[in-house]
Design a protein around this motif. Structure first.
Motif, PDB file in Angstrom:
ATOM      1  N   LEU A  67     -11.498   7.887 -10.152  1.00 42.09           N
ATOM      2  CA  LEU A  67     -10.864   6.865 -10.983  1.00 42.09           C
ATOM      3  C   LEU A  67     -10.028   7.498 -12.098  1.00 42.09           C
ATOM      4  O   LEU A  67      -8.922   7.030 -12.394  1.00 42.09           O
ATOM      5  N   ASP A  68     -10.537   8.569 -12.714  1.00 38.77           N
ATOM      6  CA  ASP A  68      -9.779   9.242 -13.762  1.00 38.77           C
ATOM      7  C   ASP A  68      -8.455   9.770 -13.221  1.00 38.77           C
ATOM      8  O   ASP A  68      -7.428   9.712 -13.899  1.00 38.77           O
ATOM      9  N   SER A  69      -8.473  10.267 -11.997  1.00 41.10           N
ATOM     10  CA  SER A  69      -7.248  10.787 -11.386  1.00 41.10           C
ATOM     11  C   SER A  69      -6.281   9.663 -11.024  1.00 41.10           C
ATOM     12  O   SER A  69      -5.106   9.701 -11.377  1.00 41.10           O
ATOM     13  N   LEU A  70      -6.794   8.657 -10.325  1.00 38.20           N
ATOM     14  CA  LEU A  70      -5.929   7.556  -9.872  1.00 38.20           C
ATOM     15  C   LEU A  70      -5.359   6.748 -11.017  1.00 38.20           C
ATOM     16  O   LEU A  70      -4.191   6.346 -10.984  1.00 38.20           O
ATOM     17  N   LEU A  71      -6.172   6.483 -12.014  1.00 35.79           N
ATOM     18  CA  LEU A  71      -5.789   5.533 -13.054  1.00 35.79           C
ATOM     19  C   LEU A  71      -5.253   6.185 -14.324  1.00 35.79           C
ATOM     20  O   LEU A  71      -5.102   5.526 -15.341  1.00 35.79           O
ATOM     21  N   CYS A  72      -4.915   7.477 -14.238  1.00 36.45           N
ATOM     22  CA  CYS A  72      -4.152   8.114 -15.309  1.00 36.45           C
ATOM     23  C   CYS A  72      -2.692   7.894 -14.940  1.00 36.45           C
ATOM     24  O   CYS A  72      -2.146   8.557 -14.062  1.00 36.45           O
ATOM     25  N   ARG A  73      -2.082   6.931 -15.581  1.00 40.54           N
ATOM     26  CA  ARG A  73      -0.741   6.512 -15.156  1.00 40.54           C
ATOM     27  C   ARG A  73       0.309   6.811 -16.212  1.00 40.54           C
ATOM     28  O   ARG A  73       1.283   6.087 -16.370  1.00 40.54           O
ATOM     29  N   LYS A  74       0.111   7.919 -16.893  1.00 38.58           N
ATOM     30  CA  LYS A  74       1.077   8.327 -17.915  1.00 38.58           C
ATOM     31  C   LYS A  74       2.420   8.682 -17.296  1.00 38.58           C
ATOM     32  O   LYS A  74       3.439   8.658 -17.970  1.00 38.58           O
ATOM     33  N   THR A  75       2.415   8.996 -15.997  1.00 38.10           N
ATOM     34  CA  THR A  75       3.660   9.257 -15.270  1.00 38.10           C
ATOM     35  C   THR A  75       3.914   8.129 -14.266  1.00 38.10           C
ATOM     36  O   THR A  75       4.470   8.351 -13.196  1.00 38.10           O
ATOM     37  N   GLY A  76       3.489   6.938 -14.595  1.00 38.88           N
ATOM     38  CA  GLY A  76       3.664   5.792 -13.699  1.00 38.88           C
ATOM     39  C   GLY A  76       2.623   5.790 -12.600  1.00 38.88           C
ATOM     40  O   GLY A  76       1.462   6.130 -12.833  1.00 38.88           O
ATOM     41  N   ASN A  77       3.037   5.443 -11.408  1.00 36.51           N
ATOM     42  CA  ASN A  77       2.117   5.320 -10.272  1.00 36.51           C
ATOM     43  C   ASN A  77       2.049   6.590  -9.431  1.00 36.51           C
ATOM     44  O   ASN A  77       1.542   6.569  -8.312  1.00 36.51           O
ATOM     45  N   GLN A  78       2.530   7.690  -9.955  1.00 33.93           N
ATOM     46  CA  GLN A  78       2.616   8.936  -9.207  1.00 33.93           C
ATOM     47  C   GLN A  78       1.267   9.378  -8.636  1.00 33.93           C
ATOM     48  O   GLN A  78       1.177   9.755  -7.473  1.00 33.93           O
ATOM     49  N   SER A  79       0.211   9.331  -9.435  1.00 33.89           N
ATOM     50  CA  SER A  79      -1.097   9.798  -8.951  1.00 33.89           C
ATOM     51  C   SER A  79      -1.620   8.907  -7.828  1.00 33.89           C
ATOM     52  O   SER A  79      -2.278   9.387  -6.906  1.00 33.89           O
ATOM     53  N   ILE A  80      -1.315   7.621  -7.883  1.00 30.39           N
ATOM     54  CA  ILE A  80      -1.718   6.705  -6.815  1.00 30.39           C
ATOM     55  C   ILE A  80      -0.870   6.962  -5.570  1.00 30.39           C
ATOM     56  O   ILE A  80      -1.384   7.063  -4.459  1.00 30.39           O
ATOM     57  N   ASP A  81       0.437   7.070  -5.761  1.00 32.39           N
ATOM     58  CA  ASP A  81       1.356   7.300  -4.633  1.00 32.39           C
ATOM     59  C   ASP A  81       1.017   8.575  -3.869  1.00 32.39           C
ATOM     60  O   ASP A  81       1.217   8.647  -2.657  1.00 32.39           O
ATOM     61  N   GLN A  82       0.512   9.586  -4.564  1.00 26.08           N
ATOM     62  CA  GLN A  82       0.235  10.877  -3.931  1.00 26.08           C
ATOM     63  C   GLN A  82      -1.203  11.026  -3.448  1.00 26.08           C
ATOM     64  O   GLN A  82      -1.539  12.044  -2.853  1.00 26.08           O
ATOM     65  N   ASP A  83      -2.041  10.030  -3.678  1.00 29.62           N
ATOM     66  CA  ASP A  83      -3.445  10.140  -3.285  1.00 29.62           C
ATOM     67  C   ASP A  83      -3.583   9.967  -1.775  1.00 29.62           C
ATOM     68  O   ASP A  83      -3.168   8.939  -1.224  1.00 29.62           O
ATOM     69  N   PRO A  84      -4.173  10.938  -1.080  1.00 31.11           N
ATOM     70  CA  PRO A  84      -4.261  10.851   0.382  1.00 31.11           C
ATOM     71  C   PRO A  84      -5.138   9.698   0.883  1.00 31.11           C
ATOM     72  O   PRO A  84      -4.858   9.128   1.943  1.00 31.11           O
ATOM     73  N   ILE A  85      -6.162   9.322   0.143  1.00 30.75           N
ATOM     74  CA  ILE A  85      -7.027   8.220   0.577  1.00 30.75           C
ATOM     75  C   ILE A  85      -6.290   6.889   0.458  1.00 30.75           C
ATOM     76  O   ILE A  85      -6.308   6.073   1.382  1.00 30.75           O
ATOM     77  N   ILE A  86      -5.612   6.672  -0.659  1.00 32.04           N
ATOM     78  CA  ILE A  86      -4.846   5.435  -0.836  1.00 32.04           C
ATOM     79  C   ILE A  86      -3.724   5.378   0.191  1.00 32.04           C
ATOM     80  O   ILE A  86      -3.464   4.331   0.800  1.00 32.04           O
ATOM     81  N   GLN A  87      -3.064   6.499   0.414  1.00 32.32           N
ATOM     82  CA  GLN A  87      -1.987   6.543   1.403  1.00 32.32           C
ATOM     83  C   GLN A  87      -2.518   6.206   2.792  1.00 32.32           C
ATOM     84  O   GLN A  87      -1.900   5.438   3.532  1.00 32.32           O
ATOM     85  N   ALA A  88      -3.672   6.744   3.163  1.00 32.29           N
ATOM     86  CA  ALA A  88      -4.254   6.468   4.478  1.00 32.29           C
ATOM     87  C   ALA A  88      -4.599   4.990   4.620  1.00 32.29           C
ATOM     88  O   ALA A  88      -4.344   4.382   5.664  1.00 32.29           O
ATOM     89  N   ILE A  89      -5.174   4.396   3.576  1.00 30.77           N
ATOM     90  CA  ILE A  89      -5.495   2.966   3.629  1.00 30.77           C
ATOM     91  C   ILE A  89      -4.223   2.152   3.833  1.00 30.77           C
ATOM     92  O   ILE A  89      -4.173   1.251   4.672  1.00 30.77           O
ATOM     93  N   CYS A  90      -3.198   2.477   3.076  1.00 26.62           N
ATOM     94  CA  CYS A  90      -1.941   1.733   3.188  1.00 26.62           C
ATOM     95  C   CYS A  90      -1.286   1.925   4.552  1.00 26.62           C
ATOM     96  O   CYS A  90      -0.710   0.986   5.112  1.00 26.62           O
ATOM     97  N   ASP A  91      -1.378   3.124   5.109  1.00 26.03           N
ATOM     98  CA  ASP A  91      -0.781   3.407   6.418  1.00 26.03           C
ATOM     99  C   ASP A  91      -1.554   2.766   7.560  1.00 26.03           C
ATOM    100  O   ASP A  91      -0.967   2.306   8.536  1.00 26.03           O
ATOM    101  N   GLU A  92      -2.881   2.735   7.444  1.00 26.21           N
ATOM    102  CA  GLU A  92      -3.717   2.330   8.569  1.00 26.21           C
ATOM    103  C   GLU A  92      -4.020   0.844   8.632  1.00 26.21           C
ATOM    104  O   GLU A  92      -4.468   0.356   9.665  1.00 26.21           O
ATOM    105  N   THR A  93      -3.802   0.122   7.556  1.00 23.77           N
ATOM    106  CA  THR A  93      -4.142  -1.294   7.570  1.00 23.77           C
ATOM    107  C   THR A  93      -2.890  -2.144   7.697  1.00 23.77           C
ATOM    108  O   THR A  93      -1.829  -1.791   7.199  1.00 23.77           O
ATOM    109  N   SER A  94      -3.053  -3.243   8.395  1.00 21.94           N
ATOM    110  CA  SER A  94      -1.936  -4.186   8.503  1.00 21.94           C
ATOM    111  C   SER A  94      -2.060  -5.276   7.434  1.00 21.94           C
ATOM    112  O   SER A  94      -1.189  -6.130   7.333  1.00 21.94           O
ATOM    113  N   ALA A  95      -3.138  -5.231   6.679  1.00 19.29           N
ATOM    114  CA  ALA A  95      -3.361  -6.252   5.640  1.00 19.29           C
ATOM    115  C   ALA A  95      -2.234  -6.223   4.625  1.00 19.29           C
ATOM    116  O   ALA A  95      -1.724  -5.172   4.260  1.00 19.29           O
TER     117      ALA A  95
END
Length: 167
Positions: A67-95
């Motif tokens: 959470l500290d890594s994902l939700l440190c957004r001092k550079t915007g959404n960069q840490s979320i955009d680069q997170d492999p787990i979030i990326q995999a969820i977004c790529d693998e789900t049709s939701a």
């Protein structure tokens, strides 16, 4: 409230077609947190992290680190955009849309430097509400055109017809 706040505060993940948001549902105690997490997890496209003080020490440490890594957004959404787990969820789900929700007890208020897109707060003391509200749009300070915080009218104890503590 979660669905409305997500709809009003979502953003496009990595410039693609997925709309995401990272929200906080702050409740007073672990029993309520468990119940709320179960209900939210049943919503399509909703990924829930249950965060409270009674987790096993290693589990809590790993959650806090993530959470500290994902939700440190001092550079915007960069840490979320680069997170492999979030990326995999977004790529693998049709939701569509995708809501990432942290259901937390007051442990979220103490010593955490997180920046959520929105929050739903169970009624509690004014200091607690202010601390939780301070976790929304904390780093990015983006212009807000729609509400990004909801304070519930009643707490769970009132909903169960127990002693009403806060309204």
């Amino acid at each position: 409230g979660v669905e409305q706040l997500h709809a009003d505060n979502q953003w496009t993940f990595r410039g693609g077609d997925k709309k995401v948001s990272f929200g906080l549902v702050r409740v007073a105690n672990i029993q309520t947190a468990n119940e709320v997490a179960e209900e939210l997890q049943a919503l399509p496209g909703t990924y829930v992290c249950l965060y409270h003080a009674r987790d096993f020490v290693i589990q809590r440490h790993l959650k806090e680190k993530a959470l500290d890594s994902l939700l440190c957004r001092k550079t915007g959404n960069q840490s979320i955009d680069q997170d492999p787990i979030i990326q995999a969820i977004c790529d693998e789900t049709s939701a569509q849309p995708l809501r990432f929700v942290v259901v937390a007890t007051p442990v979220e208020e103490v010593g955490r430097d997180h920046d959520f897109d929105w929050a739903v707060i169970e009624p509690s003391g004014s200091h607690s509400i202010i601390q939780t509200a301070g976790r929304v749009n904390r780093h990015r300070r983006e212009l807000v055109n729609q509400p990004n915080i909801a304070v519930l009218q009643y707490n769970m104890r009132a909903m169960r017809a127990e002693k009403v503590v806060f309204t």
